[in-house]
Design a protein around this motif. Structure first.
Motif, PDB file in Angstrom:
ATOM      1  N   LEU A  68      36.974  34.870  36.677  1.00 35.40           N
ATOM      2  CA  LEU A  68      36.246  34.091  37.668  1.00 35.40           C
ATOM      3  C   LEU A  68      34.800  33.908  37.226  1.00 35.40           C
ATOM      4  CD1 LEU A  68      37.614  36.096  40.712  1.00 35.40           C
ATOM      5  CD2 LEU A  68      38.188  33.714  40.207  1.00 35.40           C
ATOM      6  N   PRO A  69      34.011  33.109  37.933  1.00 38.82           N
ATOM      7  CA  PRO A  69      32.570  33.104  37.656  1.00 38.82           C
ATOM      8  C   PRO A  69      32.011  34.513  37.795  1.00 38.82           C
ATOM      9  CG  PRO A  69      33.183  31.261  39.069  1.00 38.82           C
ATOM     10  CD  PRO A  69      34.401  32.122  38.956  1.00 38.82           C
ATOM     11  N   ALA A  70      31.132  34.889  36.884  1.00 36.69           N
ATOM     12  CA  ALA A  70      30.652  36.277  36.839  1.00 36.69           C
ATOM     13  C   ALA A  70      30.029  36.723  38.151  1.00 36.69           C
ATOM     14  CB  ALA A  70      29.658  36.438  35.694  1.00 36.69           C
ATOM     15  N   VAL A  71      29.418  35.824  38.894  1.00 39.97           N
ATOM     16  CA  VAL A  71      28.727  36.203  40.113  1.00 39.97           C
ATOM     17  C   VAL A  71      29.678  36.777  41.165  1.00 39.97           C
ATOM     18  CG1 VAL A  71      28.875  33.918  41.190  1.00 39.97           C
ATOM     19  CG2 VAL A  71      26.967  35.452  41.756  1.00 39.97           C
ATOM     20  N   VAL A  72      30.964  36.421  41.109  1.00 32.04           N
ATOM     21  CA  VAL A  72      31.917  36.942  42.103  1.00 32.04           C
ATOM     22  C   VAL A  72      32.833  38.016  41.539  1.00 32.04           C
ATOM     23  CG1 VAL A  72      31.879  34.803  43.432  1.00 32.04           C
ATOM     24  CG2 VAL A  72      33.621  35.117  41.666  1.00 32.04           C
ATOM     25  N   HIS A  73      32.690  38.371  40.250  1.00 38.85           N
ATOM     26  CA  HIS A  73      33.541  39.410  39.678  1.00 38.85           C
ATOM     27  C   HIS A  73      33.458  40.708  40.476  1.00 38.85           C
ATOM     28  CE1 HIS A  73      34.081  37.666  35.359  1.00 38.85           C
ATOM     29  NE2 HIS A  73      35.063  37.321  36.169  1.00 38.85           N
ATOM     30  N   GLY A  74      32.228  41.160  40.769  1.00 36.20           N
ATOM     31  CA  GLY A  74      32.056  42.430  41.443  1.00 36.20           C
ATOM     32  C   GLY A  74      32.702  42.470  42.821  1.00 36.20           C
ATOM     33  N   PRO A  75      32.365  41.547  43.717  1.00 37.38           N
ATOM     34  CA  PRO A  75      32.960  41.591  45.057  1.00 37.38           C
ATOM     35  C   PRO A  75      34.487  41.524  45.044  1.00 37.38           C
ATOM     36  CG  PRO A  75      31.059  40.137  45.047  1.00 37.38           C
ATOM     37  CD  PRO A  75      31.299  40.525  43.617  1.00 37.38           C
ATOM     38  N   VAL A  76      35.055  40.647  44.208  1.00 36.81           N
ATOM     39  CA  VAL A  76      36.513  40.535  44.175  1.00 36.81           C
ATOM     40  C   VAL A  76      37.126  41.795  43.570  1.00 36.81           C
ATOM     41  CG1 VAL A  76      38.471  39.210  43.285  1.00 36.81           C
ATOM     42  CG2 VAL A  76      36.410  38.012  44.056  1.00 36.81           C
ATOM     43  N   ALA A  77      36.539  42.314  42.508  1.00 33.97           N
ATOM     44  CA  ALA A  77      37.066  43.533  41.881  1.00 33.97           C
ATOM     45  C   ALA A  77      37.044  44.702  42.855  1.00 33.97           C
ATOM     46  CB  ALA A  77      36.261  43.865  40.632  1.00 33.97           C
ATOM     47  N   ARG A  78      35.971  44.858  43.610  1.00 34.79           N
ATOM     48  CA  ARG A  78      35.876  45.988  44.535  1.00 34.79           C
ATOM     49  C   ARG A  78      36.914  45.891  45.647  1.00 34.79           C
ATOM     50  NH1 ARG A  78      30.406  45.153  43.103  1.00 34.79           N
ATOM     51  NH2 ARG A  78      29.856  43.953  44.968  1.00 34.79           N
ATOM     52  N   ARG A  79      37.162  44.683  46.123  1.00 37.20           N
ATOM     53  CA  ARG A  79      38.209  44.513  47.134  1.00 37.20           C
ATOM     54  C   ARG A  79      39.576  44.844  46.557  1.00 37.20           C
ATOM     55  NH1 ARG A  79      38.415  38.915  48.693  1.00 37.20           N
ATOM     56  NH2 ARG A  79      40.097  39.652  50.056  1.00 37.20           N
ATOM     57  N   ALA A  80      39.818  44.435  45.312  1.00 39.72           N
ATOM     58  CA  ALA A  80      41.104  44.718  44.683  1.00 39.72           C
ATOM     59  C   ALA A  80      41.286  46.209  44.452  1.00 39.72           C
ATOM     60  CB  ALA A  80      41.210  43.951  43.365  1.00 39.72           C
ATOM     61  N   LEU A  81      40.241  46.888  44.003  1.00 34.60           N
ATOM     62  CA  LEU A  81      40.322  48.333  43.779  1.00 34.60           C
ATOM     63  C   LEU A  81      40.585  49.064  45.093  1.00 34.60           C
ATOM     64  CD1 LEU A  81      37.292  48.504  41.344  1.00 34.60           C
ATOM     65  CD2 LEU A  81      39.663  49.050  40.710  1.00 34.60           C
ATOM     66  N   ALA A  82      39.929  48.626  46.164  1.00 32.81           N
ATOM     67  CA  ALA A  82      40.149  49.239  47.475  1.00 32.81           C
ATOM     68  C   ALA A  82      41.568  48.996  47.968  1.00 32.81           C
ATOM     69  CB  ALA A  82      39.139  48.697  48.485  1.00 32.81           C
ATOM     70  N   ALA A  83      42.193  47.919  47.487  1.00 30.54           N
ATOM     71  CA  ALA A  83      43.572  47.603  47.848  1.00 30.54           C
ATOM     72  C   ALA A  83      44.571  48.258  46.897  1.00 30.54           C
ATOM     73  CB  ALA A  83      43.770  46.083  47.862  1.00 30.54           C
ATOM     74  N   ALA A  84      44.103  49.264  46.152  1.00 29.87           N
ATOM     75  CA  ALA A  84      44.967  50.080  45.277  1.00 29.87           C
ATOM     76  C   ALA A  84      45.521  49.305  44.098  1.00 29.87           C
ATOM     77  CB  ALA A  84      46.101  50.734  46.071  1.00 29.87           C
ATOM     78  N   LYS A  85      44.722  48.388  43.566  1.00 26.88           N
ATOM     79  CA  LYS A  85      45.137  47.646  42.382  1.00 26.88           C
ATOM     80  C   LYS A  85      44.268  48.036  41.189  1.00 26.88           C
ATOM     81  CE  LYS A  85      47.009  43.690  44.834  1.00 26.88           C
ATOM     82  NZ  LYS A  85      47.076  44.463  46.114  1.00 26.88           N
ATOM     83  N   ASP A  86      44.884  48.087  40.004  1.00 26.18           N
ATOM     84  CA  ASP A  86      44.134  48.236  38.768  1.00 26.18           C
ATOM     85  C   ASP A  86      43.602  46.867  38.376  1.00 26.18           C
ATOM     86  OD1 ASP A  86      44.727  51.053  38.408  1.00 26.18           O
ATOM     87  OD2 ASP A  86      46.770  50.419  37.955  1.00 26.18           O
ATOM     88  N   VAL A  87      42.436  46.866  37.699  1.00 20.20           N
ATOM     89  CA  VAL A  87      41.741  45.596  37.490  1.00 20.20           C
ATOM     90  C   VAL A  87      41.207  45.485  36.072  1.00 20.20           C
ATOM     91  CG1 VAL A  87      39.825  44.128  38.245  1.00 20.20           C
ATOM     92  CG2 VAL A  87      41.057  45.514  39.933  1.00 20.20           C
ATOM     93  N   LEU A  88      41.487  44.343  35.449  1.00 22.76           N
ATOM     94  CA  LEU A  88      40.829  43.918  34.210  1.00 22.76           C
ATOM     95  C   LEU A  88      39.909  42.766  34.579  1.00 22.76           C
ATOM     96  CD1 LEU A  88      40.349  43.569  31.149  1.00 22.76           C
ATOM     97  CD2 LEU A  88      42.488  42.277  31.039  1.00 22.76           C
ATOM     98  N   VAL A  89      38.606  42.935  34.315  1.00 23.41           N
ATOM     99  CA  VAL A  89      37.618  41.916  34.664  1.00 23.41           C
ATOM    100  C   VAL A  89      37.076  41.299  33.390  1.00 23.41           C
ATOM    101  CG1 VAL A  89      35.516  41.415  35.945  1.00 23.41           C
ATOM    102  CG2 VAL A  89      36.953  43.339  36.622  1.00 23.41           C
TER     103      VAL A  89
END
Length: 318
Positions: A68-89
């Motif tokens: 995604l655009p770098a500016v939204v990587h953090g917010p989306v990644a944190r929501r995904a991690l909180a939803a018990a997902k592993d994440v490659l950003v």
């Protein structure tokens, strides 16, 4: 059961993730802010087409790849991690160190895998170069030089943030430590932002590094060199196959009184494994997810890279 992965962001680079994960048989969904684009890729690969929010919230997905655009990587990644997902950003994981650190902390709290897409770390030529350095083929590492030049990539992000993350990751791997000194010379040439830059890094061990990036060069250059006490190694990504990794047995020595001698020698090319860097990166991510192991380019490196970038090219003040 195979890991179920969704790619969030079907842009130019996200499409490559979609292709590779489909070939591996683990692509379960694609997501994009444009529903029509998500639907096209979903139909092409026979998977579900989702919105980014749906991908984050979907209980039957194990991991997400965020392109995604770098500016939204953090917010989306944190929501995904909180939803018990592993994440490659994809790189960069954030545009400021506090945001990057918040994402790393979210991964720690959730006990999930967080990996940053520094794809050149998985290039078989660089990995062989790193093995040669570790085996002291060139003696003690003294200096590192990275060149990344060409024309183009005016993507609304300055040349430091767009081009330098690749080489910063390589430098950090070879140096094996974080820099204690960062100096940058930035130049606006043809656009309204940084078009070319020279970044100098100094490390506590005495190793130094220089990174040159430019998007206004009339020629392309993709070389990464490590200078040691007993020789030099160069990874030239634009060289023909079979000549991408070269050992230069050049030597420099001290001569009395107060002088130096040197010997120039022909390059020796080193054989490397085949393989696409992105495929190798994604296979590493899947391995980490399945075995709960720390990625080669994990949260600590993601945070350190953003810290260096922020010092090298601070974002403009409002």
């Amino acid at each position: 059961m195979a890991t179920r992965v969704a790619v969030v962001g079907c842009g130019q680079w996200g499409q490559n993730h979609v292709r590779a994960l489909a070939e591996f048989g683990v692509l379960a969904a694609v997501a994009d802010r444009d529903p029509a684009k998500a639907a096209r890729f979903a139909e092409r690969y026979g998977v579900r087409g989702l919105s980014p929010d749906e991908a984050v919230e979907s209980a039957d997905l194990d991991a997400l790849v965020l392109a995604l655009p770098a500016v939204v990587h953090g917010p989306v990644a944190r929501r995904a991690l909180a939803a018990a997902k592993d994440v490659l950003v994809e790189k960069p994981i954030a545009l400021d160190p506090a945001d990057a650190l918040a994402t790393a902390e979210a991964a720690r709290r959730a006990n999930r895998i967080l990996m940053v897409g520094h794809v050149l770390r998985y290039h078989p030529v660089f990995q062989e170069l790193a093995r040669q350095v570790a085996a002291r083929r060139i003696g003690a590492v003294r200096h590192i030089v990275a060149m990344r030049q060409g024309l183009g990539r005016f993507l609304g992000m300055d040349a430091v943030w767009d081009l330098a993350p690749h080489d910063l990751s390589l430098v950090l791997k070879i140096a094996g430590e974080a820099p204690v000194r960062i100096e940058t010379m930035r130049r606006t040439v043809l656009s309204d932002d940084t078009d070319a830059a020279d970044i100098a890094l100094g490390f506590e061990s005495g190793v130094s590094a220089e990174i040159h990036v430019s998007r206004v060069s009339p020629y392309r250059d993709r070389r990464f060199s490590v200078i040691g006490s007993e020789g030099m190694l160069t990874f030239d990504d634009l060289a023909p196959e079979g000549q991408k990794l070269a050992f230069h047995p050049h030597r420099v020595w001290r001569e009395a009184p107060g002088g130096f001698g040197f010997r120039h020698a022909d390059a020796e090319f080193i054989e490397t494994e085949p393989g696409l860097p992105l495929d190798r990166e994604l296979r590493h991510f899947l391995h980490c997810v399945e075995h709960r192991s720390e990625p080669e380019t994990g949260a600590a490196e993601a945070v350190e890279t953003v810290r260096i970038l922020a010092q090298a090219s601070p974002p403009p003040r409002d």
